[in-house]
Design a protein around this motif. Structure first.
Motif, PDB file in Angstrom:
ATOM      1  N   ILE A  14       0.836  -1.201   0.000  1.00 16.89           N
ATOM      2  CA  ILE A  14       0.000   0.000   0.000  1.00 16.89           C
ATOM      3  C   ILE A  14       0.869   1.250   0.000  1.00 16.89           C
ATOM      4  O   ILE A  14       0.588   2.213  -0.713  1.00 16.89           O
ATOM      5  N   LYS A  15       1.953   1.233   0.767  1.00 13.80           N
ATOM      6  CA  LYS A  15       2.872   2.376   0.775  1.00 13.80           C
ATOM      7  C   LYS A  15       3.444   2.660  -0.607  1.00 13.80           C
ATOM      8  O   LYS A  15       3.762   3.799  -0.927  1.00 13.80           O
ATOM      9  N   ALA A  29      -6.019  -0.783  -2.331  1.00 14.11           N
ATOM     10  CA  ALA A  29      -5.649  -1.330  -1.022  1.00 14.11           C
ATOM     11  C   ALA A  29      -6.525  -2.530  -0.673  1.00 14.11           C
ATOM     12  O   ALA A  29      -6.030  -3.535  -0.151  1.00 14.11           O
ATOM     13  N   GLN A  30      -7.811  -2.450  -0.964  1.00 14.75           N
ATOM     14  CA  GLN A  30      -8.709  -3.573  -0.699  1.00 14.75           C
ATOM     15  C   GLN A  30      -8.311  -4.789  -1.532  1.00 14.75           C
ATOM     16  O   GLN A  30      -8.388  -5.921  -1.051  1.00 14.75           O
ATOM     17  N   GLY A  31      -7.861  -4.553  -2.755  1.00 13.81           N
ATOM     18  CA  GLY A  31      -7.394  -5.640  -3.600  1.00 13.81           C
ATOM     19  C   GLY A  31      -6.143  -6.293  -3.043  1.00 13.81           C
ATOM     20  O   GLY A  31      -5.990  -7.522  -3.082  1.00 13.81           O
ATOM     21  N   ILE A  32      -5.244  -5.478  -2.505  1.00 17.32           N
ATOM     22  CA  ILE A  32      -4.011  -5.995  -1.895  1.00 17.32           C
ATOM     23  C   ILE A  32      -4.359  -6.844  -0.674  1.00 17.32           C
ATOM     24  O   ILE A  32      -3.826  -7.938  -0.497  1.00 17.32           O
ATOM     25  N   VAL A  33      -5.249  -6.340   0.169  1.00 17.12           N
ATOM     26  CA  VAL A  33      -5.673  -7.097   1.354  1.00 17.12           C
ATOM     27  C   VAL A  33      -6.272  -8.435   0.928  1.00 17.12           C
ATOM     28  O   VAL A  33      -5.927  -9.486   1.479  1.00 17.12           O
ATOM     29  N   PRO A  80      -7.613 -13.452   1.883  1.00 20.37           N
ATOM     30  CA  PRO A  80      -8.907 -13.466   1.182  1.00 20.37           C
ATOM     31  C   PRO A  80     -10.130 -13.437   2.091  1.00 20.37           C
ATOM     32  O   PRO A  80     -11.195 -12.996   1.662  1.00 20.37           O
ATOM     33  N   ASP A  81     -10.006 -13.872   3.342  1.00 22.81           N
ATOM     34  CA  ASP A  81     -11.150 -13.917   4.242  1.00 22.81           C
ATOM     35  C   ASP A  81     -11.319 -12.650   5.081  1.00 22.81           C
ATOM     36  O   ASP A  81     -12.276 -12.550   5.859  1.00 22.81           O
ATOM     37  N   VAL A  82     -10.421 -11.700   4.937  1.00 22.46           N
ATOM     38  CA  VAL A  82     -10.485 -10.473   5.737  1.00 22.46           C
ATOM     39  C   VAL A  82     -11.562  -9.551   5.161  1.00 22.46           C
ATOM     40  O   VAL A  82     -11.665  -9.367   3.945  1.00 22.46           O
TER      41      VAL A  82
END
Length: 73
Positions: A23-24, A57-61, A66-68
């Motif tokens: 993300i950074k 960022a949501q894609g990276i998470v 995957p379950d977050v």
């Protein structure tokens, strides 16, 4: 713009570090932090690109955890 998010279900310290690092590196991000202990993610970036930054960022998470569930804090 600065916004905080809750990462519900985050259970991997190493993944949290990788998420923060990626993300950074996103264009337009001035600051990013992922705290494993509090499961809190903070992102600060350019106002004009903030929605794009959050989506990336949501894609990276999702790639690392995957379950977050990412929720606004």
């Amino acid at each position: 713009m600065k916004r905080a998010f809750k990462l519900e279900g985050l259970n991997c310290v190493n993944c949290a570090e990788k998420i923060e690092r990626e993300i950074k590196a996103l264009e337009g991000v001035n600051f990013a932090s992922v705290n494993f202990m509090t499961t809190k993610m903070v992102i600060e970036g350019d106002d004009s690109r903030f929605d794009e930054i959050v989506k990336a960022a949501q894609g990276i998470v999702a790639r690392y955890e995957p379950d977050v569930v990412v929720k606004k804090a």
